[in-house]
Write a protein that holds these residues in place. Structure first.
Motif, short mmCIF file in Angstrom:
data_model
loop_
_atom_site.label_atom_id
_atom_site.label_comp_id
_atom_site.label_asym_id
_atom_site.label_seq_id
_atom_site.Cartn_x
_atom_site.Cartn_y
_atom_site.Cartn_z
N GLN A 7 -13.80 0.94 -0.42
CA GLN A 7 -13.33 2.13 -1.13
C GLN A 7 -13.80 3.40 -0.42
OE1 GLN A 7 -11.23 2.01 -3.95
NE2 GLN A 7 -10.96 4.15 -3.36
N GLU A 8 -14.98 3.35 0.15
CA GLU A 8 -15.49 4.51 0.88
C GLU A 8 -14.58 4.86 2.05
OE1 GLU A 8 -17.47 1.78 0.06
OE2 GLU A 8 -18.36 2.82 -1.65
N GLU A 9 -14.10 3.84 2.73
CA GLU A 9 -13.19 4.04 3.85
C GLU A 9 -11.86 4.64 3.35
OE1 GLU A 9 -12.14 1.49 7.87
OE2 GLU A 9 -12.51 0.38 6.03
N ILE A 10 -11.35 4.09 2.25
CA ILE A 10 -10.12 4.64 1.65
C ILE A 10 -10.33 6.11 1.32
CG2 ILE A 10 -8.66 4.62 -0.41
CD1 ILE A 10 -8.95 1.55 -0.40
N ASP A 11 -11.43 6.42 0.63
CA ASP A 11 -11.72 7.80 0.22
C ASP A 11 -11.78 8.74 1.42
OD1 ASP A 11 -11.92 6.75 -2.35
OD2 ASP A 11 -14.10 6.88 -2.42
N GLU A 12 -12.44 8.30 2.48
CA GLU A 12 -12.61 9.15 3.66
C GLU A 12 -11.27 9.44 4.34
OE1 GLU A 12 -14.78 9.16 8.05
OE2 GLU A 12 -15.26 7.55 6.63
N PHE A 13 -10.50 8.40 4.62
CA PHE A 13 -9.20 8.61 5.28
C PHE A 13 -8.24 9.39 4.38
CE2 PHE A 13 -10.39 4.82 7.93
CZ PHE A 13 -10.46 5.51 9.12
N TRP A 14 -8.27 9.11 3.09
CA TRP A 14 -7.39 9.80 2.14
C TRP A 14 -7.66 11.30 2.16
CZ3 TRP A 14 -3.19 8.43 -0.54
CH2 TRP A 14 -2.78 9.25 -1.60
N PRO A 67 -6.14 -0.86 1.02
CA PRO A 67 -7.23 -1.82 1.19
C PRO A 67 -6.69 -3.13 1.75
CG PRO A 67 -6.59 -1.71 -1.12
CD PRO A 67 -5.77 -0.68 -0.39
N THR A 68 -7.46 -3.77 2.60
CA THR A 68 -7.03 -5.04 3.19
C THR A 68 -6.83 -6.10 2.11
OG1 THR A 68 -9.34 -5.56 3.64
CG2 THR A 68 -8.06 -4.62 5.44
N VAL A 69 -7.56 -5.99 1.01
CA VAL A 69 -7.47 -6.97 -0.07
C VAL A 69 -6.10 -6.92 -0.77
CG1 VAL A 69 -8.47 -5.50 -1.88
CG2 VAL A 69 -8.76 -7.97 -1.98
N LEU A 70 -5.37 -5.84 -0.63
CA LEU A 70 -4.08 -5.70 -1.29
C LEU A 70 -3.10 -6.80 -0.85
CD1 LEU A 70 -2.19 -4.15 -3.19
CD2 LEU A 70 -1.59 -2.69 -1.25
N GLY A 71 -3.06 -7.08 0.44
CA GLY A 71 -2.17 -8.11 0.94
C GLY A 71 -2.45 -9.46 0.31
N GLU A 72 -3.72 -9.80 0.19
CA GLU A 72 -4.10 -11.07 -0.43
C GLU A 72 -3.65 -11.12 -1.89
OE1 GLU A 72 -8.35 -11.41 0.07
OE2 GLU A 72 -8.18 -10.68 2.13
N GLN A 102 0.72 3.24 -10.60
CA GLN A 102 0.11 4.32 -11.39
C GLN A 102 -0.86 5.17 -10.57
OE1 GLN A 102 1.34 4.62 -14.52
NE2 GLN A 102 2.58 2.86 -13.92
N MET A 103 -1.07 4.79 -9.32
CA MET A 103 -2.09 5.45 -8.50
C MET A 103 -1.47 6.36 -7.45
SD MET A 103 -4.55 2.22 -7.62
CE MET A 103 -5.04 1.05 -8.87
N GLU A 104 -2.22 7.39 -7.09
CA GLU A 104 -1.95 8.11 -5.85
C GLU A 104 -2.83 7.42 -4.81
OE1 GLU A 104 -2.54 12.34 -6.17
OE2 GLU A 104 -0.60 12.62 -7.14
N LYS A 105 -4.11 7.80 -4.76
CA LYS A 105 -5.07 7.10 -3.89
C LYS A 105 -5.38 5.75 -4.52
CE LYS A 105 -9.39 8.20 -4.04
NZ LYS A 105 -10.66 8.92 -3.92
N ILE A 106 -5.39 4.71 -3.72
CA ILE A 106 -5.63 3.37 -4.24
C ILE A 106 -7.11 3.18 -4.57
CG2 ILE A 106 -5.56 0.90 -3.71
CD1 ILE A 106 -3.02 1.46 -2.10
N ASP A 107 -7.34 2.61 -5.74
CA ASP A 107 -8.68 2.31 -6.23
C ASP A 107 -8.84 0.79 -6.25
OD1 ASP A 107 -10.66 1.52 -8.29
OD2 ASP A 107 -10.88 3.69 -8.56
N ILE A 108 -9.70 0.29 -5.38
CA ILE A 108 -9.87 -1.16 -5.24
C ILE A 108 -10.34 -1.80 -6.54
CG2 ILE A 108 -11.15 -3.01 -4.07
CD1 ILE A 108 -11.18 -1.22 -1.56
N GLN A 109 -11.28 -1.17 -7.24
CA GLN A 109 -11.80 -1.75 -8.49
C GLN A 109 -10.70 -1.89 -9.53
OE1 GLN A 109 -14.51 -3.28 -7.19
NE2 GLN A 109 -15.10 -3.20 -9.33
#
Length: 157
Positions: free
Chosen positions: A83-90, A117-122, A141-148
């Motif tokens: 999530q930190e990586e998502i937040d940073e790039f976003w 997130p890489t987990v999305l594909g799975e 429902q999301m703009e930025k993806i929230d892994i949790q």
């Protein structure tokens, strides 16, 4: 040299954009800069092309004038482990641009990116269609993806 290289047409901000992207991604650098000569079509001495690498991927940016603009029909996917990586790039890529939906954004140059997130594909490829449908409903429902939040939707019973 890689077999296929994305070639990005900018109005007149190719060098600025290349430096912007290189500042965001690790293992990245600006390569060669070519300039217009007497034959044009750009003003003599101005930047024509800039080569750059992002995470080892080669790109070429062109200052080609205002004839063409980027659209969402082409986007670059940034695969993120955390999530930190998502937040940073976003935050970095959307600065001065536009945050859209489902992890999509447009940067300040109009180029579209998907921060996922890489987990999305799975999750989306799970053999249980109810799980993947819940994940899809959550992501819509999301703009930025929230892994949790994706994991909660996926694991819901």
């Amino acid at each position: 040299m890689q077999k296929i290289t994305p070639f990005l047409w900018f109005d007149d901000k190719a060098e600025e954009a290349a430096n912007f992207y290189v500042s965001i991604f690790k293992n990245s650098k600006v390569g060669t800069i070519t300039r217009y000569g007497d034959a044009g079509p750009g003003p003599k001495g101005t930047v024509m092309t800039v080569t750059f690498k992002l995470e080892g991927q080669e790109f070429i940016a062109l200052n080609g004038g205002p004839q063409f603009k980027f659209t969402e029909a082409i986007s670059f996917v940034v695969n993120c482990e955390t999530q930190e990586e998502i937040d940073e790039f976003w935050e970095k890529l959307s600065a001065g641009g536009k945050k859209v939906q489902c992890g999509w954004l447009k940067d300040k140059y109009g180029l579209s990116w998907q921060i996922v997130p890489t987990v999305l594909g799975e999750m989306m490829q799970d053999t249980d269609p109810e799980k993947s449908q819940r994940v899809m409903n959550a992501i819509m429902q999301m703009e930025k993806i929230d892994i949790q939040n994706l994991k909660r939707a996926y694991e819901q019973r």
